[in-house]
Design a protein around this motif. Structure first.
Motif, PDB file in Angstrom:
ATOM      1  N   MET A 151      32.062  35.581  31.679  1.00 44.69           N
ATOM      2  CA  MET A 151      33.392  36.169  31.734  1.00 44.69           C
ATOM      3  C   MET A 151      34.311  35.496  30.717  1.00 44.69           C
ATOM      4  N   GLY A 152      34.198  34.185  30.599  1.00 49.73           N
ATOM      5  CA  GLY A 152      35.014  33.469  29.627  1.00 49.73           C
ATOM      6  C   GLY A 152      34.751  33.984  28.226  1.00 49.73           C
ATOM      7  N   GLU A 199      36.257  37.496  27.874  1.00 44.28           N
ATOM      8  CA  GLU A 199      37.713  37.472  27.741  1.00 44.28           C
ATOM      9  C   GLU A 199      38.126  37.032  26.339  1.00 44.28           C
ATOM     10  N   PHE A 227      38.764  43.315  40.163  1.00 40.43           N
ATOM     11  CA  PHE A 227      39.860  43.433  41.129  1.00 40.43           C
ATOM     12  C   PHE A 227      40.994  42.448  40.821  1.00 40.43           C
ATOM     13  N   ALA A 228      40.612  41.207  40.471  1.00 42.97           N
ATOM     14  CA  ALA A 228      41.642  40.177  40.279  1.00 42.97           C
ATOM     15  C   ALA A 228      42.663  40.570  39.198  1.00 42.97           C
ATOM     16  N   PRO A 229      42.231  41.047  38.016  1.00 38.57           N
ATOM     17  CA  PRO A 229      43.245  41.435  37.021  1.00 38.57           C
ATOM     18  C   PRO A 229      44.140  42.570  37.512  1.00 38.57           C
ATOM     19  N   PHE A 237      25.343  35.355  38.612  1.00 39.99           N
ATOM     20  CA  PHE A 237      26.376  34.882  39.540  1.00 39.99           C
ATOM     21  C   PHE A 237      26.763  33.451  39.182  1.00 39.99           C
ATOM     22  N   PHE A 278      29.101  40.472  43.334  1.00 38.55           N
ATOM     23  CA  PHE A 278      30.332  39.943  43.913  1.00 38.55           C
ATOM     24  C   PHE A 278      31.306  39.498  42.830  1.00 38.55           C
ATOM     25  N   THR A 279      30.826  38.681  41.914  1.00 37.70           N
ATOM     26  CA  THR A 279      31.750  38.214  40.870  1.00 37.70           C
ATOM     27  C   THR A 279      32.199  39.387  40.006  1.00 37.70           C
ATOM     28  N   VAL A 287      45.101  43.061  40.603  1.00 36.50           N
ATOM     29  CA  VAL A 287      46.107  42.446  41.475  1.00 36.50           C
ATOM     30  C   VAL A 287      47.157  41.741  40.619  1.00 36.50           C
ATOM     31  N   ASN A 288      46.685  41.045  39.611  1.00 36.38           N
ATOM     32  CA  ASN A 288      47.603  40.318  38.731  1.00 36.38           C
ATOM     33  C   ASN A 288      48.551  41.274  38.007  1.00 36.38           C
ATOM     34  N   SER A 323      28.608  33.325  35.942  1.00 37.91           N
ATOM     35  CA  SER A 323      29.636  34.351  35.756  1.00 37.91           C
ATOM     36  C   SER A 323      30.860  33.804  35.035  1.00 37.91           C
ATOM     37  N   GLY A 324      31.192  32.530  35.318  1.00 47.07           N
ATOM     38  CA  GLY A 324      32.335  31.947  34.631  1.00 47.07           C
ATOM     39  C   GLY A 324      32.137  31.935  33.122  1.00 47.07           C
ATOM     40  N   TRP A 327      35.008  40.813  41.753  1.00 46.33           N
ATOM     41  CA  TRP A 327      36.131  39.882  41.627  1.00 46.33           C
ATOM     42  C   TRP A 327      36.812  40.049  40.267  1.00 46.33           C
ATOM     43  N   PHE A 328      36.011  40.139  39.210  1.00 48.96           N
ATOM     44  CA  PHE A 328      36.578  40.186  37.863  1.00 48.96           C
ATOM     45  C   PHE A 328      37.289  41.502  37.554  1.00 48.96           C
TER      46      PHE A 328
END
Lengths: 534, 498
Positions: free
Chosen positions: B481-482, B485, B401-403, B474, B394-395, B405-406, B477-478, B398-399
């Motif tokens: 991902m951090g 990035e 798809f979100a960029p 999960f 899921f995450t 959209v941004n 994930s923060g 999210w990671f």
């Protein structure tokens, strides 16, 4: 009494119980652990009820809140943020109350694979409680989807003949809606972040509330959110998954589904759809009100012709939740409060009906009303509870259903948004129709001459069954006679919500009006103009 | 620079390419031992030890600043370590799962482990390439090993067919790739990725440049099995020994995507390719998911699903932002865990239901209750592949798809989520056949024999660990991902330096 992290405890105690259940060996140990966990959770939630101050303003944040640091990297403000306010308190209480009742109702109904069943049941409770308590949109979404997996298994493994079809349909329906909402959440988070949160993606309910979404964006975001919730409610014509899921699910699953799971949809409308997108919500309120009324009448008419008692109750849900949606989109304090109390009422009375039908099924392994008839003599106690629940469900004054339906109809009648007397009159026929199909069911099943000899020696309710029905019946009576203590809990929150909506609506409208001439002059879209105007 | 100086540099650069060197070296040792004792039981464990040591090494250099090694041929530092970890962990899991599986398959050849090690070394070079030459060398080293691994079951026509198909199509795509490199060199006068943009400006031959980019993309799209270059995927994934399929579908995809990210990030600074990738992502997601719907065989279904997942990763790349690239890396990490797990489960179930290639999903009805640990883990993998919380799938979505959209590609994400909903159908199908049907419900399963291969507890433990890792990833994930990035922000500031 001041227990730290009480809200989180109420959410996650069932998860701990689920893990404990996995460690148990004997069937009895599994059942008692499940019952113990849900009972403890309920006791903890009483702490929430007691600790909640109904006069506290929602503007200062939720009460009993638990808040974590950001969970994701710097540019995304997503966190664990749960709390209690007037909107969710009663629903959390309902969820924790239904928990032990469902465990008790499954005691003998579930005959195999106990460990899986009870652990999934407990996991499901965590998901539902989390949905009600979440004040972070992302967290809300996670809990919202978390309920899918346990429910999928509960229907699919312990359900009836067509269980797999029903289980897959349930998941796919919900998933299509919620995934579309996910896109809306991402988009909204970035837009709000740019506007009010220094460019940082946000999912915090309060931060989102500060952002006045421009009209054009509001429209499509609203519809994506509303679609997801309308599927869950379910609002006509998106209700087709519900009868399948209900009829196939085991009794415990149906009770959770009707009692609390469907409320995630109506609750989502109140918590997110209306306050975040007030302009569009009002603009299209009539659409939703009409669909709700169609649902009320359609559900009632279809329920009347069901040969199967369980699918009759399932369709009655479609009808009753139509009232809740009507109340939500009326935009008056009475109707909003009526909608909230009606969510609870529906959970109690429809939950009770599913439990009673389940008890009949356990005895005779059929739910067809034709197979019964005149059994009131052999099962007097069950008959009493059935009549009681049916009357509550049909909205007899003095019982809980009346309070909610009356407030909703009154509020909707006064409403300037959906104030069409014809529509309200049509909705009111739903109350009459409910009496028709429910009393017909009771008559056909319990009264008249005994038509089937096999039913003569049917056993009446035992102690366990009595114990799980009694609190439901008591609450129906209490809410019916003294609704005020319950209504008080949601009063401040509803007022705050309606005021905020109105302020936001005016602000967005004003910005759009101001932008309009500018847009004509410069040939840019109103949306861009709103952004410029900020 | 005279030769001895070059040797000295090589020696001092060894810590930058430690994993690649160690894995290749142990691979050679395995080949030598294998020449004497083909089925020596220590062969796989030598490989596993090398991979484990490399994983330890990469973890220790995870925080290093970006740099290059071997005269600028490969990148070092955090990005390289992250990619290498995905590849090495996939390799390690594959070896551990392959030992009992290949044994049961009567294919316990020692050279398999040498091939896995060489392929891993190739993937590392590909995923950390700093020049187009190393991209090519890595790509070929990896591919040739994979061709052989696909055809491992020599007597099986299906296996041979798939290997030949893979080889021929692969050779074809290599041709495109090489030609693309030639054109790019012609347009920019350099092979070094970070210098290409400047080279292009100096020469101004844009047509040549974009022609080269297009051919290069074809090569990459072939390796990650994006539509319309996916034709080989279902046959190869079905024909290859199952644990090795798991390896192919994850590690080779991860390294090819990592390499593509490096090319996009360093060599193609403009975002003109974004729409092209968006278009490929759309057809990849749609076709992969729709074709997966009707596959009766789980391996084949997973092959099409792997095509679809390449599409999701591409969605992250189209965002052309550090968050998008990092999201893609995170997705590849999660994908490696869940897909190797899923293929692992299917490998051990190969002797249940209808055997081998004939096996259909339906013939495995009710297997969950006979093999609870494998069945439950499969549930985790399927739900994670669908992208349901609380699992890392899921995450991951999210990671990526979100960029997007941004970056203003909301329409693309709409298609992606609708396709995820489609995918739910076939992933859920696996779950309900495993758990909700009983053998009596399905004639195929009732008559199928259950030769029930006694899966060793250690292998089950590995698979369960994969499933649990999805929960852990999960929750974390923060953090992951951090970190990912950060790699790109750091690298961007490095790249801007003269």
């Amino acid at each position: 009494m001041d227990i730290p992290y009480l809200t989180s405890l109420v959410i996650f105690a069932p998860t701990v119980g689920a893990l404990l259940v996995l460690l148990m060996r004997s069937v009895d140990a599994i059942r008692w652990t499940a019952l113990g966990t849900t009972a403890v959770t309920f006791l903890l939630s009483i702490g929430l009820y007691v600790g909640f101050d109904p006069s506290g303003s929602l503007a200062n944040g939720p009460q009993l809140a638990d808040l974590s640091a950001a969970w994701f990297p710097d540019a995304i403000d997503i966190k664990y943020f749960v709390g209690i306010d007037g909107l969710n308190l009663l629903l959390v209480m309902l969820t924790t109350l239904i928990g032990p009742i469902v465990v008790l109702s499954s005691w003998t109904y579930i005959e195999s694979k106990h460990k899986g069943y009870y652990s999934l049941l407990l996991l499901l409770q965590t998901g539902i409680t989390g949905v009600f308590c979440a004040f972070d949109l992302f967290l809300f979404y996670i809990f919202f989807e978390l309920t899918l997996i346990p429910m999928y298994f509960i229907i699919g493994i312990w359900g009836g003949k067509e269980r797999i079809y029903a289980a897959v349909k349930f998941v796919i329906y919900t998933l299509v809606g919620s995934l579309l909402m996910l896109v809306a959440i991402i988009y909204l988070g970035y837009q709000a972040g740019n506007a009010v949160n220094a460019g940082v993606f946000t999912a915090d309910w309060y931060t989102l509330l500060e952002y006045n979404i421009p009209l054009g964006t509001q429209t499509w975001l609203f519809f994506l959110f509303a679609l997801s919730f309308a599927i869950k409610v379910p609002l006509f014509p998106l209700h087709t998954w519900l009868p399948d899921a209900h009829v196939q699910a085991p009794t415990g699953g149906s009770v959770i589904l009707a009692g609390v799971l469907l409320k995630m949809g109506t609750y989502g409308l109140v918590r997110f759809c209306l306050p975040l997108f007030p302009n569009v919500a009002q603009e299209y309120a009539m659409l939703f009100a009409v669909l709700a009324v169609i649902g009320i009448i359609y559900g009632a008419l279809v329920a009347r012709v069901q040969p199967d008692a369980k699918s009759l109750v399932a369709y009655s849900s479609v009808s009753h939740l139509g009232f809740v949606v009507l109340g939500i989109f009326a935009f008056t304090p009475e109707a909003m409060q009526g909608a909230i109390i009606q969510m609870v009422n529906h959970g109690l009375s429809t939950g009770a009906l599913f439990l009673l039908v389940g008890m009949l099924y356990e005895r005779r392994h059929t739910r067809l009303m034709d197979d019964y008839g005149g059994i009131a003599k052999s099962v007097p106690v069950l008959t009493f509870f059935m009549v009681f629940s049916v009357l509550a469900s049909a909205g007899l004054p003095g019982l809980n259903g009346f309070v909610g339906e009356f407030l909703i109809l009154l509020g909707a009648f006064k409403s300037t948004v959906v104030g069409s007397p014809v529509l309200i009159a049509l909705a009111t026929t739903g109350v009459i129709l409910a009496a028709v199909y429910l009393l017909w069911m009771v008559y056909k099943t319990f009264f008249g001459a005994l038509t089937n000899e096999a039913n003569r020696d049917m056993a009446d309710m035992n102690g366990r069954e009595f114990a799980l029905m009694a609190p439901l019946a008591a609450l129906m009576l209490i809410i019916g006679f003294a609704p005020n203590p319950f209504l008080q809990k949601s009063e401040a929150a509803t007022d705050f919500l309606l005021e905020t909506m109105e302020t936001k609506r005016m602000a967005v409208q004003k910005a759009a009006d101001e932008a309009a001439p500018v847009a004509e002059r410069l040939e840019i879209t109103p949306d861009a103009a709103v952004d410029n105007a900020k | 620079m005279d030769l001895s100086e070059a040797y000295l540099t090589l020696w001092s650069d060894l810590d930058g390419v430690f994993s690649m060197a160690l894995v290749s070296l142990v691979g050679l040792i395995v080949v030598v031992v294998d020449a004497f004792r083909n089925d020596h039981p220590s062969l796989p464990w030598m490989g596993a030890a090398a991979l484990l040591a490399s994983i330890g090494w990469e973890l220790s250099v995870l925080g290093d600043a970006p740099g290059t090694a071997l005269f600028g041929a490969v990148r070092t530092g955090g990005f390289a370590a992250f990619v290498n970890l995905i590849i090495l962990v996939s390799g390690l899991l594959t070896i551990v799962l392959s030992v009992p599986y290949l044994d049961q398959l009567k294919r316990a050849y020692g050279e398999v482990y040498a091939l896995i090690l060489f392929a891993t070394a190739g993937m590392i070079m590909l995923g950390t390439a700093n020049t187009l030459i190393s991209v090519f060398v890595g790509l070929e080293t990896m591919s040739i090993c994979l061709y052989i691994m696909t055809g491992l079951v020599r007597e099986d026509e299906g296996s041979i067919e798939s290997a030949l198909k893979y080889f021929l199509l692969g050779a074809f795509s290599t041709g495109f790739f090489l030609y693309g490199i030639a054109l790019l060199y012609g347009a920019t006068g350099t092979m070094v990725l970070p210098e290409m943009a400047a080279g292009l400006e100096a020469s101004g031959s844009t047509l040549l440049f974009w022609g080269g980019v297009a051919l290069l993309l074809i090569g990459f799209m072939f390796k990650v099995s994006a539509v319309p270059f996916h034709m080989w995927t279902p046959d190869v994934y079905q024909g290859a020994p199952t644990t090795l399929t798991g390896y192919m579908s994850t590690a080779s995809k991860a390294s090819a995507f990592a390499s593509l990210i490096l090319v996009l990030f360093y060599a193609l600074p403009t975002e003109r390719w974004s729409l092209v990738l968006a278009f490929i992502a759309v057809v990849t997601m749609v076709l992969g998911n729709v074709l997966a719907l009707s596959q009766p065989n789980v391996k084949r279904m997973l092959a099409y699903s792997s095509v679809a997942h390449a599409g999701y990763v591409l969605v992250g790349l189209t965002a052309a932002s550090p968050a998008g690239y990092a999201g893609a890396l995170y997705y590849l990490l999660v994908y490696a865990v869940m897909n190797i797990g899923a293929f692992g489960v299917m490998a051990f179930l190969e002797w249940d239901g209808k055997e081998g290639r004939e096996q259909t999903l339906d013939s495995l009805a009710g297997i969950g209750f006979r093999r609870p640990a494998l069945g439950a883990s499969m549930g985790f993998f399927m739900f994670s592949l669908t992208g349901l919380p609380p699992l890392a799938g899921f995450t991951g979505k999210w990671f990526v798809f979100a960029p997007a959209v941004n970056a203003g590609l909301t329409w693309l994400v709409f298609i992606a989520v609708l396709m995820s909903a489609v995918s739910a159908y076939y992933y859920l199908r696996v779950v309900y056949v495993f758990w909700m049907l009983s053998p009596e419900d399905v004639p195929e399963a009732a008559e199928a024999q259950n030769a029930a291969f006694p899966v060793p507890a250690s292998s089950i433990a590995v698979i369960v660990a994969c499933a649990v890792t999805l929960l852990v990833l999960f929750v974390l994930s923060g953090n992951v991902m951090g970190f990912a990035e950060g790699l790109f922000e750091e690298a961007a500031s490095m790249a801007s330096m003269p």
